[in-house]
Motif scaffolding. Structure first.
Motif, mmCIF file in Angstrom:
data_model
loop_
_atom_site.group_PDB
_atom_site.id
_atom_site.type_symbol
_atom_site.label_atom_id
_atom_site.label_comp_id
_atom_site.label_asym_id
_atom_site.label_seq_id
_atom_site.Cartn_x
_atom_site.Cartn_y
_atom_site.Cartn_z
ATOM 1 N N ILE A 135 64.955 71.686 173.056
ATOM 2 C CA ILE A 135 65.672 72.698 173.461
ATOM 3 C C ILE A 135 67.094 72.274 173.503
ATOM 4 C CG2 ILE A 135 66.457 73.438 176.250
ATOM 5 C CD1 ILE A 135 64.135 73.050 177.384
ATOM 6 N N LEU A 136 67.802 70.438 173.454
ATOM 7 C CA LEU A 136 68.717 70.445 173.616
ATOM 8 C C LEU A 136 68.878 70.136 172.062
ATOM 9 C CD1 LEU A 136 69.942 67.827 176.956
ATOM 10 C CD2 LEU A 136 70.230 70.445 176.390
ATOM 11 N N SER A 137 68.390 69.170 171.464
ATOM 12 C CA SER A 137 69.068 68.666 170.138
ATOM 13 C C SER A 137 69.684 69.703 169.430
ATOM 14 C CB SER A 137 67.484 68.020 169.371
ATOM 15 O OG SER A 137 66.746 66.878 170.420
ATOM 16 N N GLU A 138 69.119 70.858 169.011
ATOM 17 C CA GLU A 138 68.948 71.361 167.883
ATOM 18 C C GLU A 138 70.659 72.868 168.206
ATOM 19 O OE1 GLU A 138 67.832 75.772 165.361
ATOM 20 O OE2 GLU A 138 66.428 75.065 166.795
ATOM 21 N N PHE A 139 70.539 72.463 169.761
ATOM 22 C CA PHE A 139 72.439 73.130 170.221
ATOM 23 C C PHE A 139 73.156 72.026 170.041
ATOM 24 C CE2 PHE A 139 74.423 75.604 173.685
ATOM 25 C CZ PHE A 139 74.998 76.497 172.994
ATOM 26 N N LEU A 140 72.876 70.690 170.766
ATOM 27 C CA LEU A 140 73.606 70.147 170.399
ATOM 28 C C LEU A 140 74.301 69.345 168.515
ATOM 29 C CD1 LEU A 140 72.658 66.633 172.828
ATOM 30 C CD2 LEU A 140 74.947 68.113 173.134
ATOM 31 N N SER A 141 73.439 70.075 168.298
ATOM 32 C CA SER A 141 74.461 69.491 166.201
ATOM 33 C C SER A 141 74.801 70.691 166.352
ATOM 34 C CB SER A 141 73.158 69.466 166.053
ATOM 35 O OG SER A 141 71.798 68.334 166.073
ATOM 36 N N VAL A 142 73.982 71.871 167.187
ATOM 37 C CA VAL A 142 75.092 72.881 166.487
ATOM 38 C C VAL A 142 76.583 72.866 167.278
ATOM 39 C CG1 VAL A 142 75.623 75.393 166.714
ATOM 40 C CG2 VAL A 142 72.966 74.582 166.004
ATOM 41 N N LEU A 143 76.794 72.524 168.411
ATOM 42 C CA LEU A 143 77.894 72.094 169.160
ATOM 43 C C LEU A 143 78.965 71.500 168.112
ATOM 44 C CD1 LEU A 143 77.350 72.831 172.832
ATOM 45 C CD2 LEU A 143 78.003 74.969 171.608
ATOM 46 N N GLU A 144 77.749 69.853 167.752
ATOM 47 C CA GLU A 144 78.732 68.558 167.141
ATOM 48 C C GLU A 144 79.317 69.410 165.225
ATOM 49 O OE1 GLU A 144 76.670 64.895 168.746
ATOM 50 O OE2 GLU A 144 76.060 65.987 166.797
ATOM 51 N N ASN A 145 78.731 70.141 165.061
ATOM 52 C CA ASN A 145 79.319 70.615 164.141
ATOM 53 C C ASN A 145 80.725 71.706 164.496
ATOM 54 O OD1 ASN A 145 78.696 73.555 162.009
ATOM 55 N ND2 ASN A 145 79.054 70.987 160.551
ATOM 56 N N ARG A 146 80.600 72.250 164.953
ATOM 57 C CA ARG A 146 81.308 73.590 165.575
ATOM 58 C C ARG A 146 82.613 72.494 165.589
ATOM 59 N NH1 ARG A 146 78.298 75.897 162.052
ATOM 60 N NH2 ARG A 146 77.810 78.339 163.207
ATOM 61 N N PHE A 147 82.573 71.774 166.880
ATOM 62 C CA PHE A 147 83.225 71.513 167.689
ATOM 63 C C PHE A 147 84.371 70.210 166.789
ATOM 64 C CE2 PHE A 147 81.545 71.927 171.835
ATOM 65 C CZ PHE A 147 82.146 73.379 172.301
ATOM 66 N N GLN A 148 83.610 69.950 165.868
ATOM 67 C CA GLN A 148 83.281 68.841 164.716
ATOM 68 C C GLN A 148 84.026 67.161 165.511
ATOM 69 O OE1 GLN A 148 84.199 68.068 160.360
ATOM 70 N NE2 GLN A 148 82.579 70.045 161.662
ATOM 71 N N CYS A 149 83.221 67.156 166.531
ATOM 72 C CA CYS A 149 83.419 65.586 167.812
ATOM 73 C C CYS A 149 81.732 65.383 168.071
ATOM 74 C CB CYS A 149 84.462 65.971 168.571
ATOM 75 S SG CYS A 149 84.019 67.125 169.632
ATOM 76 N N PRO A 150 81.049 64.303 167.964
ATOM 77 C CA PRO A 150 80.188 63.919 168.618
ATOM 78 C C PRO A 150 80.168 64.286 169.962
ATOM 79 C CG PRO A 150 81.901 61.858 168.054
ATOM 80 C CD PRO A 150 82.366 62.673 167.593
ATOM 81 N N ALA A 151 78.656 64.796 170.264
ATOM 82 C CA ALA A 151 78.263 64.380 171.637
ATOM 83 C C ALA A 151 78.515 63.317 172.321
ATOM 84 C CB ALA A 151 76.835 65.182 172.070
ATOM 85 N N LYS A 152 78.140 62.840 173.573
ATOM 86 C CA LYS A 152 78.380 61.733 174.587
ATOM 87 C C LYS A 152 76.663 61.475 174.033
ATOM 88 C CE LYS A 152 81.656 63.040 177.945
ATOM 89 N NZ LYS A 152 81.960 63.912 179.221
ATOM 90 N N ASN A 153 76.085 61.765 174.161
ATOM 91 C CA ASN A 153 74.505 61.645 174.328
ATOM 92 C C ASN A 153 74.467 60.439 175.620
ATOM 93 O OD1 ASN A 153 74.048 62.582 172.001
ATOM 94 N ND2 ASN A 153 74.986 61.152 170.535
ATOM 95 N N LYS A 154 74.405 61.089 176.749
ATOM 96 C CA LYS A 154 74.363 60.304 177.757
ATOM 97 C C LYS A 154 73.508 61.491 178.564
ATOM 98 C CE LYS A 154 78.895 58.014 177.680
ATOM 99 N NZ LYS A 154 79.782 57.192 178.925
ATOM 100 N N PRO A 155 72.468 60.749 179.109
ATOM 101 C CA PRO A 155 71.432 61.496 180.155
ATOM 102 C C PRO A 155 71.436 61.230 181.454
ATOM 103 C CG PRO A 155 70.249 59.567 178.026
ATOM 104 C CD PRO A 155 71.350 59.049 178.248
#
Length: 274
Positions: A88-108
């Motif tokens: 549920i999360l990984s693909e959407f996170l990757s898309v958002l990182e690409n659009r925002f041009q910044c990494p996600a926090k990756n904090k559970p």
């Protein structure tokens, strides 16, 4: 029977809600399934144990793993066992990182911790309202902070401001004619903060307060001699308790609160993330 294994590095509520919403589209008489939630999964070993118990070519994994490496391992290991993985999360996170041009926090568990902070703040506010102005002293040991001082030294507004920072505050007025609870001398003195001000400031505030209440005649409440006696009494109590004393004269609530928060941090009484 179809078994749906939810794998999450937090509570798994997000995946559970998605699964529940999807299954609701099927008639219960037509499908047979079991949903198993596996919360706080943080290692490859845990993932292996879960997938090894699943039926190849039939069961499904629904995962919400923020850690990309762990999510990828889960997908790969499941694929080798012919287990379908809905991530549920990984693909959407990757898309958002690409659009925002910044990494996600990756904090559970960020949402869970946010919710916990919210409810902790509500509990702090409820506590502070309940124990305002010395109405009830049974919560002294539970309080994160105890504010003491004479009337009109900003105890209540300070208490509410700090409660919104997740601090459970009790405030107790110091009045010469009223005996203080013995429990006040039994708690950790680092939890106690005394508030004071000048005679002139207190006289001005109390006089204005009386005018607001419609009291126009002289009143002991605003009498300078009475104020002097109250402040002297208060300082005597504060010295006995060996607590820090803050002069709130001409200080904004926020300024005094920051001094108190610094004291709490310094004394290690509570972790404050603000």
């Amino acid at each position: 029977m179809l078994k749906i294994q939810i794998i999450s590095d937090s509570l798994g509520n997000t995946a559970k809600d998605v699964v529940k919403a999807t299954l609701s589209q099927f008639d219960e008489n037509d499908v047979l399934y079991e949903v198993v939630r596996n919360p706080f999964v943080t290692t490859k070993e845990e993932i292996i144990q879960i997938i090894d118990k699943m039926s190849s070519g039939k069961d499904i994994v629904v995962q919400t793993l923020v850690d990309k490496a762990l999510a990828e391992f889960s997908r790969d290991y499941a694929s080798r066992h012919d287990i379908y993985v809905l991530d549920i999360l990984s693909e959407f996170l990757s898309v958002l990182e690409n659009r925002f041009q910044c990494p996600a926090k990756n904090k559970p568990g960020i949402i869970r911790r946010t919710n916990e902070d919210y409810f902790e703040r509500i509990r702090a506010i409820e506590f502070t309202v309940k124990y305002d102005d010395g109405k009830d002293v049974s919560g002294l040991k539970e309080a994160d902070l105890v504010l003491i001082g004479v009337s009109r030294t900003s105890k209540t507004p300070l208490s509410m401001y700090l409660a919104n920072k997740n601090i459970k505050v009790m405030n107790i007025p110091l009045v010469p004619e009223i005996t203080l609870p013995k429990e006040l001398y039994e708690i950790d003195s680092r939890k106690i903060v005394g508030l004071t001000t000048s005679i002139e400031q207190l006289n001005s505030i109390r006089t204005q307060r009386l005018k607001t209440l419609g009291v126009v005649y002289d009143n002991q409440y605003s009498d300078e001699l009475r104020i002097f006696e109250e402040l002297e009494y208060a300082h005597t109590i504060m010295k006995k308790l060996k607590c820090p004393i803050i002069n709130v004269e001409n200080r904004a609530i926020e300024e005094t609160a920051e001094i108190i928060l610094d004291l709490i941090r310094t004394n290690g009484l509570k972790t404050i993330n603000i």
